[in-house]
Design a protein around this motif. Structure first.
Motif, PDB file in Angstrom:
ATOM      1  N   GLU A 165       0.815  -1.215   0.000  1.00  0.00           N
ATOM      2  CA  GLU A 165       0.000   0.000   0.000  1.00  0.00           C
ATOM      3  C   GLU A 165       0.851   1.269   0.000  1.00  0.00           C
ATOM      4  N   PHE A 166       1.974   1.254   0.718  1.00  0.00           N
ATOM      5  CA  PHE A 166       2.873   2.409   0.659  1.00  0.00           C
ATOM      6  C   PHE A 166       3.400   2.598  -0.767  1.00  0.00           C
ATOM      7  N   GLN A 167       3.738   1.506  -1.422  1.00  0.00           N
ATOM      8  CA  GLN A 167       4.217   1.600  -2.796  1.00  0.00           C
ATOM      9  C   GLN A 167       3.132   2.145  -3.718  1.00  0.00           C
ATOM     10  N   ARG A 168       1.892   1.724  -3.509  1.00  0.00           N
ATOM     11  CA  ARG A 168       0.783   2.253  -4.312  1.00  0.00           C
ATOM     12  C   ARG A 168       0.625   3.747  -4.066  1.00  0.00           C
ATOM     13  N   SER A 169       0.802   4.169  -2.829  1.00  0.00           N
ATOM     14  CA  SER A 169       0.699   5.589  -2.506  1.00  0.00           C
ATOM     15  C   SER A 169       1.775   6.393  -3.234  1.00  0.00           C
ATOM     16  N   VAL A 170       3.017   5.888  -3.194  1.00  0.00           N
ATOM     17  CA  VAL A 170       4.117   6.573  -3.871  1.00  0.00           C
ATOM     18  C   VAL A 170       3.857   6.645  -5.379  1.00  0.00           C
ATOM     19  N   ARG A 171       3.357   5.550  -5.926  1.00  0.00           N
ATOM     20  CA  ARG A 171       3.155   5.456  -7.375  1.00  0.00           C
ATOM     21  C   ARG A 171       2.050   6.379  -7.884  1.00  0.00           C
ATOM     22  N   THR A 172       1.026   6.606  -7.064  1.00  0.00           N
ATOM     23  CA  THR A 172      -0.154   7.347  -7.538  1.00  0.00           C
ATOM     24  C   THR A 172      -0.201   8.803  -7.077  1.00  0.00           C
ATOM     25  N   ARG A 173       0.722   9.227  -6.228  1.00  0.00           N
ATOM     26  CA  ARG A 173       0.655  10.597  -5.721  1.00  0.00           C
ATOM     27  C   ARG A 173       1.301  11.588  -6.687  1.00  0.00           C
TER      28      ARG A 173
END
Length: 450
Positions: free
Chosen positions: A357-365
Motif C-alpha cells: 500500500e505504501f508503494q501504491r501511494s508513492v506510485r499514484t501521488r
C-alpha cells in the motif's frame, strides 16, 4: 530522565544552550548552564516553566520525538478538559493576542498536550452551539457578505497548498494572523443573511483546522490542540456536521501519533457517527473512515479495522466529479487512502500488505503538489523495509525520501529522518557505506531544519 538526556548524545552545555533557545522563543530569558542540567539529571525539579522548555529541547535533540515531562521525571502542569461552552470568538482573539503579547505567549508556550482535553462535548452541546450561532449578535458594524466569504475560502486554499508542498513550518504565523484578525473581525460583523453567516463560520472552522494541522505537522502539539478545539466550536456554530467530523478526525490522527489510542478511537468513532458521516461527501467519508480504521488498528481491533478499511475504499470509489465536495478534501485521493491503509496494516502486523500500500501511494501521488506527504510516505516505507530486514531496499527508499525533503519544514519529515538514523545505527557501526551515506544525509537534514 538520565536515559533520555543520554540518548541525545549531547553534552550538558549543548542541552543547556538548546533549553535557553526554546525559552527565548517563548519570550523568557534563562540563565541555564551545564550545572543546571546535571542537577536535573539527578532529579532536581527545575523552577517555573523550565521543565516544559527542557522537554521541548530534548524532543528537538531527538529529532522531534515527543518527550513528555513524565518521561524525564518531572511534574506536568495540571490540565483539564476544555470549556466547550466558552465563547468561541473571545478564544480566537486570545489566541491572536498571544502572538504579540509576551506574557500571554509565555504562558501559552508552557502548555502541554492534554489528554483531558480530548474529552468530547455532551450530546446536547451540538444543538446548543448551533442555536448560539443563530442568536449571536454582531459586535461590529461592518457588513459581511459573499465577497468576504470568497476571500476567506481563497486564502485557506492558498495556505493549504503551501502546507501540502512545504510543510507546516512555512507561513504558519501568517495563517494565525489572518485567522485571528481579519477572519475574526468578519465573524463579529453583520451578515447579509443567515446562509452567509453559516458558511463563513464553516470557512473559519476550516481555517482554524488548517492552523491546527500545520502546528501538528510542525510538532507543536499543544498549540495544534487549541486550534482544533476552536475549529470544532466554529463548525458547531455553523451547524456543519461534516466540518466538525473533519476536525475530530484530525484530533484522532494526532492522538494516534502521540500514543493515546483509546482517546483516538473515541474521537474517530465520533467523527463517523450520525450526520457527521451521513451528510459528508463520499470522499470525505473515505477520509473519516480510514482514520477510524487506523484508530481501530492501533487499539488491537484487527477485524474491525479491516472492515473499516473496506468501507473507506467503497466510499472513495463512490466519489464522482459530478458530486459537490468541500475544498478541504482536495488532497484526499487514491494515494492518501493507500498511505493511511498502509499505516493501519503496519500497525496490525501485516508488513507485506503495508509495503504494497505504501508503494501504491508513492506510485499514484502527485509529488510536486503533495511533496510533504510524499516524503513522509517514503520514510515510512523505508522503515517497513527495515523491519523486514531489506536494508538495501530501505536505504534506496530513504534516499528518495531525503531527496523529497529538500525545502520541507515539517515535524513529521524530521521524525522520519530521525527514525532512519535510529534504524541504521547497527549498520552504521559495521561501516556499511550505503547506510553511512544515508545516515549522514539524515543528520544534515535534521541539523538544517532544527
Amino acid at each position: 530522565m538520565r536515559a533520555v538526556i543520554t540518548e541525545t548524545k549531547l553534552p550538558g552545555d549543548a542541552i543547556a544552550r538548546l533549553v535557553r533557545r526554546v525559552a527565548a522563543e517563548h519570550g523568557e530569558v534563562l540563565e541555564t548552564n551545564k550545572s543546571g542540567i546535571t542537577q536535573w539529571k539527578n532529579g532536581v525539579q527545575p523552577a517555573g516553566n523550565v521543565g516544559v522548555y527542557l522537554a521541548e529541547a530534548l524532543s528537538r535533540a531527538l529529532g522531534n520525538q515527543v518527550i513528555t515531562l513524565e518521561e524525564i521525571g518531572l511534574t506536568a502542569p495540571a490540565t483539564r478538559a476544555p470549556d466547550w461552552d466558552a465563547d468561541t470568538l473571545s478564544a480566537l482573539a486570545e489566541l491572536g493576542r498571544s502572538d504579540v503579547d509576551v506574557e500571554r505567549r509565555q504562558a501559552l508556550g508552557t502548555a502541554v498536550y492534554s489528554v483531558a482535553a480530548l474529552s468530547l462535548p455532551s450530546d446536547d452541546w451540538w444543538p446548543r452551539m448551533a442555536n448560539r450561532g443563530t442568536t449571536r449578535g454582531a459586535t461590529a458594524t461592518r457588513r459581511v457578505g459573499r465577497g468576504d466569504l470568497a476571500a476567506v475560502r481563497e486564502m485557506t486554499t492558498l495556505f493549504s497548498q503551501v502546507d501540502q508542498r512545504r510543510g507546516g513550518g512555512h507561513a504558519w504565523t501568517s495563517v494565525v494572523q489572518y485567522l485571528t484578525t481579519d477572519v475574526t473581525a468578519y465573524l463579529q460583523g453583520k451578515f447579509t443573511d443567515e446562509r452567509i453567516r453559516r458558511e463563513l463560520f464553516s470557512a473559519a472552522s476550516e481555517l482554524a483546522y488548517l492552523t491546527g494541522w500545520m502546528a501538528f505537522d510542525g510538532g507543536r502539539h499543544p498549540t495544534a490542540q487549541r486550534y482544533f478545539t476552536e475549529a470544532v466550536k466554529l463548525a458547531a456554530e455553523a451547524g456543519d456536521a461534516p466540518m466538525a467530523a473533519h476536525v475530530l478526525r484530525a484530533m484522532a490522527h494526532q492522538a494516534i501519533d502521540l500514543g493515546h489510542h483509546q482517546q483516538a478511537l473515541n474521537l474517530a468513532t465520533a467523527s463517523v457517527e450520525g450526520d457527521r458521516y451521513a451528510l459528508a461527501s463520499p470522499r470525505e467519508r473515505a477520509l473519516l473512515g480510514v482514520v477510524h480504521a487506523r484508530s481501530l488498528a492501533v487499539s488491537g481491533r484487527r477485524n474491525a479495522a479491516s472492515k473499516a478499511l473496506l468501507r473507506a475504499e467503497d466510499d472513495l470509489a463512490a466519489a464522482d466529479s459530478g458530486i459537490e465536495e468541500p475544498d478541504r478534501v482536495f488532497f484526499f485521493g487514491e494515494a492518501s487512502l493507500a498511505h493511511e491503509t498502509a499505516c493501519a496494516l503496519r500497525d496490525i502486523g501485516d508488513l507485506g500488505g503495508s509495503v504494497r500500500e505504501f508503494q501504491r501511494s508513492v506510485r499514484t501521488r502527485k509529488a510536486t503538489a503533495f511533496t510533504r506527504t510524499h516524503a513522509v510516505t517514503l520514510g515510512y516505507l523505508g522503515s517497513v523495509h527495515s523491519q523486514l530486514n531489506n536494508i538495501e531496499q530501505a536505504c534506496a527508499t530513504w534516499s528518495q525520501a531525503l531527496d523529497a525533503m529538500d525545502g520541507i519544514r515539517s515535524g513529521r519529515t524530521r521524525q522520519a529522518a530521525a527514525d532512519m538514523r535510529s534504524l541504521l545505527s547497527p549498520y552504521r557501526r559495521r561501516g556499511t557505506t550505503t547506510a553511512s551515506e544515508i545516515d549522514a544525509r539524515a543528520a544534515a537534514y535534521l541539523s538544517e531544519t532544527a
